[in-house]
Design an enzyme around this catalytic site. Sequence first.
Site, PDB file in Angstrom:
ATOM      1  N   PHE A 171      14.153  39.516  30.150  1.00 28.77           N
ATOM      2  CA  PHE A 171      15.226  40.452  30.485  1.00 28.77           C
ATOM      3  C   PHE A 171      16.609  39.854  30.246  1.00 28.77           C
ATOM      4  O   PHE A 171      17.592  40.578  30.095  1.00 28.77           O
ATOM      5  CB  PHE A 171      15.084  40.925  31.936  1.00 28.77           C
ATOM      6  N   LYS A 172      16.685  38.519  30.190  1.00 27.66           N
ATOM      7  CA  LYS A 172      17.987  37.880  29.994  1.00 27.66           C
ATOM      8  C   LYS A 172      18.630  38.290  28.672  1.00 27.66           C
ATOM      9  O   LYS A 172      19.849  38.205  28.504  1.00 27.66           O
ATOM     10  CB  LYS A 172      17.843  36.357  30.032  1.00 27.66           C
ATOM     11  N   ASP A 173      17.816  38.746  27.704  1.00 29.76           N
ATOM     12  CA  ASP A 173      18.370  39.148  26.412  1.00 29.76           C
ATOM     13  C   ASP A 173      19.349  40.319  26.533  1.00 29.76           C
ATOM     14  O   ASP A 173      20.277  40.432  25.733  1.00 29.76           O
ATOM     15  CB  ASP A 173      17.245  39.547  25.453  1.00 29.76           C
TER      16      ASP A 173
END
Length: 466
Positions: A111-113
Site C-alpha cells: 500500500f505504500k506505493d
Amino acid sequence: MRYISTRGEAPALGFEDVLLTGLATDGGLYVPESLPHFSVEEIRSWRGLPYAELAYKVMYPFVEDAIPADDFRKMLGETYSVFSHQAVAPLVQLDTNEWVMELFRGPTLAFKDFALQLLGRLLDYVLEKRKQHVVIMGATSGDTGSAAIEGCRRCEHVDIFILHPYQRVSEVQRRQMTTVQGDNIHNIAVKGNFDDCQRMVKESFGNQSFLGGKTQLAAVNSINWARIMAQIVYYFQASLALGGPDRSMAFSVPTGNFGDIFAGYLAKKMGLPIAQLVIATNRNDILHRFMSGNKYEQHQLEHTLSPSMDIMVSSNFERLLFDLHGRDGAAVKDLLERAAKGPVSIEDYRWKHARKLFDSDAVDDKTTCDTIRDIYEKNEYLLDPHTAIGVRAARNCRRDSTVPMITLGTAHPAKFPDAIAESGLVVKPQLPAHMADLFEREERYTVLDNNVSEVQGFIAKHWKNA
C-alpha cells in the site's frame, strides 16, 4: 493552506516546506491548520471517476497554494498509471458485506506505493523549481523502503538512505530494496529493530549538523504529511464503490505506525460517512492496549510473522492525540514526554470520544495463520499475514453486520512466503512477472551497528556532494 506542529512551538509552514521538512523543529508532526470538508452531494458526484481524478478532487485543497491544478493532475495521472489494475484499488468480496480492498497493485506490491509513487514526483517537482538537493533518510519495517526507493530513485535532486532492521524483514522485502541499483541509493541494515531505526531518523532530523550545512534531510516515512494525504483517497474510493456516501462504511486497518488508519480518520472528518475504524495489530499491541484500556505503555518489541507491524512507537498516533487534546500542542508534548518514562493514560472523556469511532484487536501468529488458511479454503483467496490480521480483527470487532466492512489489503502474499507455509497451505504465492527474477538480482547493502553516530557518519560520507 498552512500546516502546524502537533507540539505547538514550530512555525506554521506551507505545503512545499512541509513536504521537505518532515519532522517539525519542535519534534512534532505537521497537520493542516484546517481540513477541507465535502458535502454528501459533492462526494456523490464523484461516483465513477477514475482513481487519479478522484485523487485530484480529494487532495488538491492540500496543495493548491503550491502546485497549479494542471501540473497536479498530470502528476497524479503518471503516479497511478504504473499500477497493475485498472481500478488501482480493486475490491474483492470475502463474504456477505465483507470486503478486502487490494492496495498492493503498485510496483512494490504494498500500500505504500499509493503515497510514495506520488511523493517522488512531488519532490522532483518542488526540488527542480527550487534548484535544491536533499538527502532522504527513512526507516522501514519492510515495505516503506522499497516503495520509497522505487518512487524516488529517478529523482535527480535526491540521495536516498533507507534503514531497515538487520535480519528482521522478509527476504522478498529486503531484496526489493537492496537489488535496486543507483549511485544515489543506499540501504543500511541496522543491528537492531525498527524502533531503533525510527529513533535514529527522528534524532537525525532534530540535529542535522552531521551534514555540515551543505544539504538537508527530507522524510519519506509517514511523518511526512504528503504520505498521509495520499492515503485518504482510497477510503473515498472504497466507499463510492459500495454505495457511499449514502451509506456508512466500516474499515479494518492493519497498522503499526498509525498512518494508514489516521488517513481514514481524516476522511471521516472531511465528510465521508464512516461508522467504525478497527485498529488491527499483532503481538506488538501498544495501540490495542491504549484503545481497549486507555493505557499507553511500551513493551519489549517482538518479532512476528507480520514484520511490517513490528513497531512499538507509533509515530502518527501523535496526530490523533493532538486532536483528542483539542489541538493543544503543549498538552501533547507533556503527555509524550511522560510516555517516554512510563505508562500514561488520557482523561476518560477524551478516551471515550476516541472509542466512538475506533475499536481494536491484537492477533497472534497462530491466529494469523489460521485466518490465512480459513480464507483460502473457503474462498481460494490468499491473504498476506498483515491483511489476515485485518480480516480477523474486523470479524472480532464488527459492530453492525449491515454496514459494509472493508479490510485494507496492505501487501501481496508473495512478499511473505514463510507465513503462507506456516499456515499449512501447499499453495506457493508467485511474484508478478516484473519481479520474477528478484532472487537472481545482485544485492547491495551495508550492515551497521545500532549506533546513530555510525549511521550519520555513513550518510555524511556517501551522499552525492559530500
